[in-house]
Design a protein around this motif. Structure first.
Motif, PDB file in Angstrom:
ATOM      1  N   GLN A  72      36.558  39.079  41.745  1.00  0.00           N
ATOM      2  CA  GLN A  72      37.453  40.303  41.434  1.00  0.00           C
ATOM      3  C   GLN A  72      36.512  41.635  42.183  1.00  0.00           C
ATOM      4  N   ALA A  73      37.294  42.572  42.453  1.00  0.00           N
ATOM      5  CA  ALA A  73      36.560  43.663  42.946  1.00  0.00           C
ATOM      6  C   ALA A  73      37.753  44.878  42.481  1.00  0.00           C
ATOM      7  N   GLU A  74      37.189  46.116  42.412  1.00  0.00           N
ATOM      8  CA  GLU A  74      37.674  47.170  42.135  1.00  0.00           C
ATOM      9  C   GLU A  74      37.942  48.048  43.278  1.00  0.00           C
ATOM     10  N   VAL A  75      39.294  48.414  43.469  1.00  0.00           N
ATOM     11  CA  VAL A  75      39.595  49.057  44.528  1.00  0.00           C
ATOM     12  C   VAL A  75      40.359  50.359  44.191  1.00  0.00           C
ATOM     13  N   THR A  76      40.080  51.667  45.086  1.00  0.00           N
ATOM     14  CA  THR A  76      40.736  52.736  44.872  1.00  0.00           C
ATOM     15  C   THR A  76      41.960  53.132  45.757  1.00  0.00           C
ATOM     16  N   ALA A  77      43.294  53.280  45.382  1.00  0.00           N
ATOM     17  CA  ALA A  77      44.248  53.621  46.334  1.00  0.00           C
ATOM     18  C   ALA A  77      44.181  54.786  46.668  1.00  0.00           C
ATOM     19  N   GLU A  78      45.195  55.169  47.668  1.00  0.00           N
ATOM     20  CA  GLU A  78      44.996  56.805  48.427  1.00  0.00           C
ATOM     21  C   GLU A  78      45.557  57.826  47.341  1.00  0.00           C
ATOM     22  N   ASP A  79      46.200  57.452  46.325  1.00  0.00           N
ATOM     23  CA  ASP A  79      46.349  58.529  45.183  1.00  0.00           C
ATOM     24  C   ASP A  79      45.524  58.457  44.185  1.00  0.00           C
ATOM     25  N   GLY A  80      44.185  57.879  44.494  1.00  0.00           N
ATOM     26  CA  GLY A  80      43.231  57.872  43.465  1.00  0.00           C
ATOM     27  C   GLY A  80      43.080  56.990  42.103  1.00  0.00           C
ATOM     28  N   SER A  81      44.192  56.264  42.202  1.00  0.00           N
ATOM     29  CA  SER A  81      44.170  55.522  41.105  1.00  0.00           C
ATOM     30  C   SER A  81      43.629  54.058  41.421  1.00  0.00           C
ATOM     31  N   SER A  82      43.144  53.465  40.668  1.00  0.00           N
ATOM     32  CA  SER A  82      42.155  52.131  40.695  1.00  0.00           C
ATOM     33  C   SER A  82      42.479  50.867  40.369  1.00  0.00           C
ATOM     34  N   ALA A  83      42.515  49.835  40.876  1.00  0.00           N
ATOM     35  CA  ALA A  83      43.050  48.547  40.339  1.00  0.00           C
ATOM     36  C   ALA A  83      41.893  47.559  40.609  1.00  0.00           C
ATOM     37  N   VAL A  84      41.960  46.428  39.451  1.00  0.00           N
ATOM     38  CA  VAL A  84      40.935  45.390  39.846  1.00  0.00           C
ATOM     39  C   VAL A  84      41.985  44.296  40.485  1.00  0.00           C
ATOM     40  N   VAL A  85      41.304  43.830  41.451  1.00  0.00           N
ATOM     41  CA  VAL A  85      42.086  42.663  42.410  1.00  0.00           C
ATOM     42  C   VAL A  85      41.508  41.404  42.380  1.00  0.00           C
ATOM     43  N   GLN A  86      42.064  40.480  42.719  1.00  0.00           N
ATOM     44  CA  GLN A  86      41.524  39.084  42.921  1.00  0.00           C
ATOM     45  C   GLN A  86      40.893  39.088  44.513  1.00  0.00           C
ATOM     46  N   VAL A  87      39.859  38.779  44.732  1.00  0.00           N
ATOM     47  CA  VAL A  87      39.148  38.613  46.010  1.00  0.00           C
ATOM     48  C   VAL A  87      38.509  37.435  46.481  1.00  0.00           C
ATOM     49  N   ARG A  88      38.573  37.213  47.734  1.00  0.00           N
ATOM     50  CA  ARG A  88      37.856  35.927  48.336  1.00  0.00           C
ATOM     51  C   ARG A  88      37.022  36.194  49.437  1.00  0.00           C
ATOM     52  N   GLN A  89      35.979  35.429  49.716  1.00  0.00           N
ATOM     53  CA  GLN A  89      35.410  35.732  51.188  1.00  0.00           C
ATOM     54  C   GLN A  89      35.233  34.460  52.002  1.00  0.00           C
ATOM     55  N   PRO A  90      35.506  34.495  53.134  1.00  0.00           N
ATOM     56  CA  PRO A  90      35.416  33.475  53.860  1.00  0.00           C
ATOM     57  C   PRO A  90      34.017  32.870  54.243  1.00  0.00           C
ATOM     58  N   GLY A  91      33.137  33.699  54.049  1.00  0.00           N
ATOM     59  CA  GLY A  91      31.641  33.174  54.667  1.00  0.00           C
ATOM     60  C   GLY A  91      30.767  33.085  53.391  1.00  0.00           C
ATOM     61  N   GLY A  92      29.613  33.181  53.463  1.00  0.00           N
ATOM     62  CA  GLY A  92      28.680  33.056  52.263  1.00  0.00           C
ATOM     63  C   GLY A  92      27.722  34.268  51.889  1.00  0.00           C
ATOM     64  N   ASP A  93      28.248  35.514  52.299  1.00  0.00           N
ATOM     65  CA  ASP A  93      27.494  36.819  52.009  1.00  0.00           C
ATOM     66  C   ASP A  93      27.293  36.782  50.631  1.00  0.00           C
ATOM     67  N   ALA A  94      26.214  37.352  50.215  1.00  0.00           N
ATOM     68  CA  ALA A  94      25.751  37.613  48.676  1.00  0.00           C
ATOM     69  C   ALA A  94      26.741  38.864  48.177  1.00  0.00           C
TER      70      ALA A  94
END
Length: 191
Positions: free
Chosen positions: A133-155
């Motif tokens: 999960q990650a928190e992202v800020t929209a253009e209007d300044g509001s934020s949301a916690v969204v489901q995220v995935r990564q294709p690689g093995g970054d830390a």
């Protein structure tokens, strides 16, 4: 045909004939991409100003032409015909534009794709190909916690800055990649 042109070029119709010519030239230029159609709303139906004004001019011109032909008014009565035709044009334009309003939404609806290209901050202990999960800020300044995935093995751990680069509609999650030493609240287009 001669009577038509005479009526169209006599007072009071001539005033609206000039406006009608301007409207026709504008739409011809717009058709060829030379003129920009103004998407500002006009308060007679909630559609673009160019559409509303054009409809009002056309309806007013027809009403004025009909009134002039039927009444054959003097100059004083011609002014009343002109005023009446403007009112008729406004009313008819509003009646026509009310159903047209649905074709011109004021703002596009918010979309999850609006987050693609934005920076986010990882909020879970890690992000894998199946969890995160990650928190992202929209253009209007509001934020949301969204489901995220990564294709690689970054830390990607809690507090790590990442960039959202794609949205998976089937899985309803965003693909992210690590960003190092970047602010999580601005978009890629800000630099």
């Amino acid at each position: 045909m001669g009577q038509f042109f005479t009526a169209a070029l006599d007072f009071p119709v001539v005033l609206l004939t000039i406006l009608l010519v301007v409207v026709l030239v504008f739409w011809l230029l717009a058709a060829f991409g030379v003129a920009d159609t103004d998407w500002v709303e006009l308060d007679i139906g909630g559609v673009p100003a160019t559409v509303g004004a054009s409809l009002m001019v056309v309806f007013s011109w027809f009403a004025c032409l009909a009134g002039t032909v039927l009444l054959r008014p003097s100059t004083a009565v011609g002014a009343a015909v002109l005023a009446g035709s403007l009112v008729v044009g406004l009313v008819l334009a509003r009646l026509v534009m009310t159903p047209l309003k649905r074709l011109f939404p004021a703002d596009p609806p918010a979309s999850r794709l609006d987050f693609v290209g934005r920076r986010c901050v990882i909020r879970t202990g890690s992000v894998t190909q199946t969890f995160g999960q990650a928190e992202v800020t929209a253009e209007d300044g509001s934020s949301a916690v969204v489901q995220v995935r990564q294709p690689g093995g970054d830390a990607l751990t809690a507090g790590t800055a990442a960039v959202i680069f794609d949205y998976d509609a089937d899985g309803e999650f965003f693909w992210v990649a690590a960003l190092w030493n970047e602010s999580p609240t601005t978009s890629l287009g800000d630099h």
